[in-house]
Scaffold this motif. Structure first.
Motif, PDB file in Angstrom:
ATOM      1  N   LYS A 252       0.817  -1.210   0.000  1.00  0.00           N
ATOM      2  CA  LYS A 252       0.000   0.000   0.000  1.00  0.00           C
ATOM      3  C   LYS A 252       0.849   1.259   0.000  1.00  0.00           C
ATOM      4  O   LYS A 252       0.381   2.330  -0.348  1.00  0.00           O
ATOM      5  N   ARG A 405     -16.858   3.471   6.357  1.00  0.00           N
ATOM      6  CA  ARG A 405     -16.479   4.121   5.095  1.00  0.00           C
ATOM      7  C   ARG A 405     -16.216   3.040   4.060  1.00  0.00           C
ATOM      8  O   ARG A 405     -15.921   1.901   4.377  1.00  0.00           O
ATOM      9  N   ARG A 406     -16.337   3.439   2.815  1.00  0.00           N
ATOM     10  CA  ARG A 406     -16.238   2.450   1.732  1.00  0.00           C
ATOM     11  C   ARG A 406     -14.814   2.064   1.361  1.00  0.00           C
ATOM     12  O   ARG A 406     -14.554   0.981   0.850  1.00  0.00           O
ATOM     13  N   GLU A 407     -13.863   2.972   1.590  1.00  0.00           N
ATOM     14  CA  GLU A 407     -12.505   2.744   1.094  1.00  0.00           C
ATOM     15  C   GLU A 407     -11.446   2.799   2.188  1.00  0.00           C
ATOM     16  O   GLU A 407     -10.257   2.894   1.894  1.00  0.00           O
ATOM     17  N   SER A 408     -11.914   2.779   3.413  1.00  0.00           N
ATOM     18  CA  SER A 408     -10.972   2.855   4.518  1.00  0.00           C
ATOM     19  C   SER A 408     -11.476   1.974   5.638  1.00  0.00           C
ATOM     20  O   SER A 408     -12.671   1.732   5.766  1.00  0.00           O
ATOM     21  N   THR A 409     -10.554   1.502   6.430  1.00  0.00           N
ATOM     22  CA  THR A 409     -10.961   0.725   7.603  1.00  0.00           C
ATOM     23  C   THR A 409     -11.180   1.639   8.801  1.00  0.00           C
ATOM     24  O   THR A 409     -11.579   1.172   9.855  1.00  0.00           O
ATOM     25  N   THR A 541     -20.582  -3.441   0.625  1.00  0.00           N
ATOM     26  CA  THR A 541     -19.576  -3.212  -0.405  1.00  0.00           C
ATOM     27  C   THR A 541     -18.464  -2.334   0.182  1.00  0.00           C
ATOM     28  O   THR A 541     -18.722  -1.293   0.780  1.00  0.00           O
ATOM     29  N   HIS A 542     -17.227  -2.804   0.000  1.00  0.00           N
ATOM     30  CA  HIS A 542     -16.069  -2.124   0.593  1.00  0.00           C
ATOM     31  C   HIS A 542     -14.845  -2.567  -0.197  1.00  0.00           C
ATOM     32  O   HIS A 542     -14.804  -3.671  -0.728  1.00  0.00           O
ATOM     33  N   THR A 543     -13.825  -1.703  -0.287  1.00  0.00           N
ATOM     34  CA  THR A 543     -12.628  -2.095  -1.019  1.00  0.00           C
ATOM     35  C   THR A 543     -11.881  -3.217  -0.301  1.00  0.00           C
ATOM     36  O   THR A 543     -11.152  -3.972  -0.926  1.00  0.00           O
ATOM     37  N   SER A 544     -12.061  -3.317   1.003  1.00  0.00           N
ATOM     38  CA  SER A 544     -11.382  -4.366   1.774  1.00  0.00           C
ATOM     39  C   SER A 544     -12.343  -4.857   2.851  1.00  0.00           C
ATOM     40  O   SER A 544     -12.153  -4.615   4.039  1.00  0.00           O
ATOM     41  N   ALA A 548     -12.138  -4.599   6.907  1.00  0.00           N
ATOM     42  CA  ALA A 548     -12.970  -3.536   7.481  1.00  0.00           C
ATOM     43  C   ALA A 548     -13.777  -4.074   8.659  1.00  0.00           C
ATOM     44  O   ALA A 548     -13.919  -3.406   9.691  1.00  0.00           O
TER      45      ALA A 548
END
Lengths: 582, 582
Positions: A252, A405-409, A541-544, A548
């Motif tokens: 990352k 949040r969708r893109e952060s943990t 739905t989430h990037t990770s 998360a």
């Protein structure tokens, strides 16, 4: 762990002089000398597991029991991963070896802090025992932050006395990442005591210094911590190298500008590439440290510099002078690849033995049977449906809400006014999820409750893979589904389950300490796939998504999180009530 | 030896954050960052002996008890000498510190094999004790070759058991140079056993591999030895670096081409500059590691590369991660100099304390009183005049002659036909010197005799500073003068004396173990001057006269040498008779 003795050095020396035949001669390779920044054609002789010599002229070729034509492949040292957690891949050491050895990874330095949170020292012993006699050399770090904070109940605590013991183990080469940097800066709390013990013993001390800069970074280093593997900008990377830290770049963090500037400063072996956490399905799909290496090179890192960062640099970091380069007297850990730019491990030799070829393991791995104690770590009865209820008085209340949040943990802390019905908060009508964390180690019997927005739209999930204390997290829209998911996980002895309308949509069995499977990486990856798809079905739905959920319980990850002791205001480092006064 | 503890790290951390004042702030320096190859303007804060932080902007400047304006001087880390023998300078550790600290040398890694040949482990203990509380950090190596061979009688032997003990001492950081490389290659003899013990314990192993190359060099390294400080050509330098050795260049090895080619390959901290042996008068006149540093830079070595080779590189070689760079948490060993090209230590800080300024020590040094045992090591009566006689039968004999050379410490083996008179060889009429080596440790009472051409024309010398066993060497043209020189040395408890016609022309008193003075470097240098001049008066001209005599007794130095057991054919490694058969 491999052990070199006199016989091996004698054997290698005799083979180098041609007095006795070598065990193996790998001919016609382009040897990548990570010590001198050179690629030189030559032949490599091994004997008794060690490199006997490297010869650059044909007439110096030695008698050998076996000869393998390298066919102009590049020969690089076996890869060394200086920072990772095996448990992040949800598997034990043998399965981990099966996953990474064919990719050229032959040495790892693992911080077993996940299993330590469940089983304490016996969990670390289990990790060490499971790693014996593998074609992967597993070194361990003594976990410094077990548990991460005092705002949760873990299965075990590791204090200065345990650290003193651990640092005396043969397998332990460092103190693991000191995550509680506030404790370091203020010199208060368990992490400060643990650090003091490690400093006293002259240990190598691994860091975790997210965004620290200036005087705070200097203080963190002055306190004795000398590496960082958290995300850094190019500026933070330079600051760390200038201050004498070993900079460990993980996927990352990789970015062309960071690589360019860090490479320009790191002529002293202080730049490493590491993996940290790799999900089992990512490991199968994209790879491990080999993937980080390819990515760094693709982003512009000089190939030899990049190979140094996965070989001699991490070896030197941990004082492992017996590896990291293809040179006489070192372990014959050798990887052959057709290309440096697109590294693939065609042949992998561990201590002079061919252990993998064309991405496949070619040797059997020893079985490891974990002790019974490690299989019975979910020490609570399945919570009944009526545990998923938030009693309240009056007609409505103001409640704290965890906004995902969708893109952060990281999460956000919100508040909402919620109706009260039949003496309990009516969260079901508000499209919220209820979350509950049950202490499951048989120590406190505590349970913490929270309300979450932005997670599931339907059904429920339960999981004991919940950082860092790995209690039982249950999250859902329906008390009945929550109870059923929780029952499955408890009865399985740990794992992850997704349920909707009474149906098990997906699950992962993690019966060892509630966080590790006994299966192979591809098998766990497949199970995890069912769980991932179930999460999508349930509207998350989430990037990770796995991570998360898995760090929803981590009280050092901003902003509002949930442990068995309740909601944690991470910024202030305190427990806060779900229902607000007034 | 310095010891860091929690309090120091806490203090440094607090000062870095400005929570507590620093002890010292050195402002306005050009900081040489040996980790990143940069020179950056800034300020250095120290606290409790450690670097608290390095700050590059004025507004980050911290409160401090004391401030010193660096006035744009370069700040470099305290120099680290990774290979030397204190006894070569004929002084003890305090006098050595007084000699080298004002030159910026703050850490040394010394191999005490000279004193170990006289006193064994108690000699090494003496060296460690004498080094306590100095503004010079003295680390030691466990001497691997005591004695150098079995062809002499030393005062003590160090075998595998002693090595095991020594490697457990806090002060010991490595196995000392394995001089007996034949033992390593054949894996026979005491040195092979000693090496095996060190390998078993994972020790860093220092080498001595003169001219080894190809399979022999690979074998030497494969056997576990990983450095070399002997003379190397540019080709041999490259070969050593490619094979993963730490290359330690000393003054006699420095040459522009060697420097150029070694620097080009040594991006991995494997290139060091060292002193090895420095005579006391050379130390006073030209300097120490500072002189080697200046010489390397004058010969074209990049100044930062050269400074790395005397700081971070040797520190890393011995795992001394607490020094070698000016960075938070490391010892505040700092040297300020106006010029990198012509390095002179203007200010020298040891653990944050100003210890030398403008070439002068500014702090008192502790006294060290050696134990009585160390003062009574010449355990023989003075040899009478009639001991300097070579009985022989017949009218003439063919005898082996040691032919000395003018520019080398190596000798040549010759034979000559000599007359016999009154039952003894008539060497006096043949312009030869008689040489006798008396075992003086009170162990064997042995004496070896030889005949030498090309040494003195007149008078006699006697010395107990005679490598490596340091027996009593007496050499001369007149039995009466020889007896008188020997008497002076024996009665003094050790040293060097030159006599002619009954008159003492020059002498050096070395009462500690017969090889070390209790005086200061300038005082010993002055005494040594009288002895040097006396040698000239006696007709001995040589580029390195003291060393040429001192290694006349060294049985690993070609070609014909003399020990208390007799003449040694060094090439064959055997004792040979003075008078040849037939």
């Amino acid at each position: 762990m491999l052990r070199k003795g006199r016989a091996q050095h004698q054997g290698a020396a005799a083979a180098a002089r041609g007095v006795e035949p070598a065990d193996l001669l790998v001919t016609n390779v382009r040897l990548v000398n990570v010590l001198t920044y050179e690629v030189i054609p030559g032949h490599i002789a091994t004997r008794q597991g060690l490199i006997a010599g490297v010869f650059h002229t044909d007439d110096a070729a030695l008698p050998s029991q076996e000869v393998l034509n390298g066919a102009q492949r590049f020969a690089i040292p076996g890869l060394v991963d200086g920072h990772l957690h095996i448990e992040s891949s949800m598997i034990g050491a043998p399965a981990f070896a099966a996953g990474v050895v064919p990719r050229g990874v032959l040495t790892i330095v693992a911080d077993p802090h996940e299993i330590a949170n469940v089983l304490g020292l016996s969990g670390i012993r289990l990790m060490a025992d499971a790693a014996k006699d593998l074609p992967l050399d597993v070194f361990l770090q003594a976990p410094s932050c077990v548990p991460a904070t005092d705002l949760e109940t873990s299965g075990a605590e590791i204090g200065p006395q345990e650290i003193r013991k651990l640092l005396g183990w043969d397998e332990i080469v460092a103190l693991g990442e000191v995550m509680d940097f506030n404790a370091v800066l203020t010199q208060k709390g368990r992490a400060a005591e643990v650090l003091a013990e490690a400093v006293k013993r002259g240990a190598i001390i691994e860091g975790h210094a997210p965004n620290l800069t200036g005087g705070d970074l200097a203080a963190y280093i002055a306190a004795g911590v000398t590496s960082d593997h958290t995300f850094v900008t190019p500026e933070l990377a330079e600051e760390r190298l200038r201050a004498g830290m070993t900079l460990q770049l993980q996927l990352k963090t990789l970015a062309p500008e960071t690589i360019r500037r860090a490479s320009a400063l790191a002529k002293s072996l202080n730049l490493c590439l590491v993996t940290d956490d790799v999900m089992p399905d990512d490991l199968v799909r994209t790879g491990h440290l080999d993937h980080v290496l390819r990515t760094a090179i693709r982003m512009g890192m000089d190939p030899i510099e990049a190979i140094r960062a996965v070989t001699i640099a991490p070896a030197m970091r941990f004082g492992l002078t017996d590896r990291g380069a293809i040179a006489p007297g070192r372990w014959a850990h050798i990887v052959l690849t057709k290309s440096l730019e697109d590294f693939r491990a065609d042949y992998v030799f561990h201590a002079g033995r061919l252990v993998a070829k064309d991405g496949e393991l070619v040797v059997p791995l020893p079985k490891y049977e974990p002790p019974e104690e490690a299989r019975s770590t979910v020490r609570i009865p399945p919570p009944a449906t009526d545990r998923f209820r938030l009693p309240a008085r009056g007609r409505s209340v103001t409640a704290r809400i965890i906004q995902m949040r969708r893109e952060s943990t990281y999460t956000e802390a919100r508040t909402e006014r919620l109706p009260v019905k039949d003496g309990a908060i009516d969260w079901e009508s508000s499209n919220l999820c209820l979350a509950a964390v049950f202490e499951r180690h048989g120590r406190a019997g505590t349970v913490g409750y929270g309300l979450v927005r932005g997670a599931l739209r339907d059904g429920a999930v339960a999981m004991t893979w919940a950082h860092d204390s790995h209690n039982l997290l249950v999250l859902g829209r329906s008390p009945a589904d929550m109870a059923q998911a929780a029952r499955w996980v408890v009865e399985t002895g740990g794992g992850m389950a997704a349920v909707r309308g009474g149906e098990l949509l997906g699950s992962v069995r993690l019966p060892i300490a509630g966080i590790v499977s006994e299966r192979s990486v591809p098998e766990v990856a497949e199970e995890l796939g069912t769980f991932r798809r179930a999460l999508t079905t349930l509207g998350f739905t989430h990037t990770s998504p796995i991570m998360a959920l898995g760090v929803l319980t981590l009280p050092v990850s901003p902003e509002l999180k949930l442990t068995d002791l309740g909601l944690v205001d991470v910024t202030r480092g305190v427990i806060v009530p779900l229902i607000m006064e007034g």
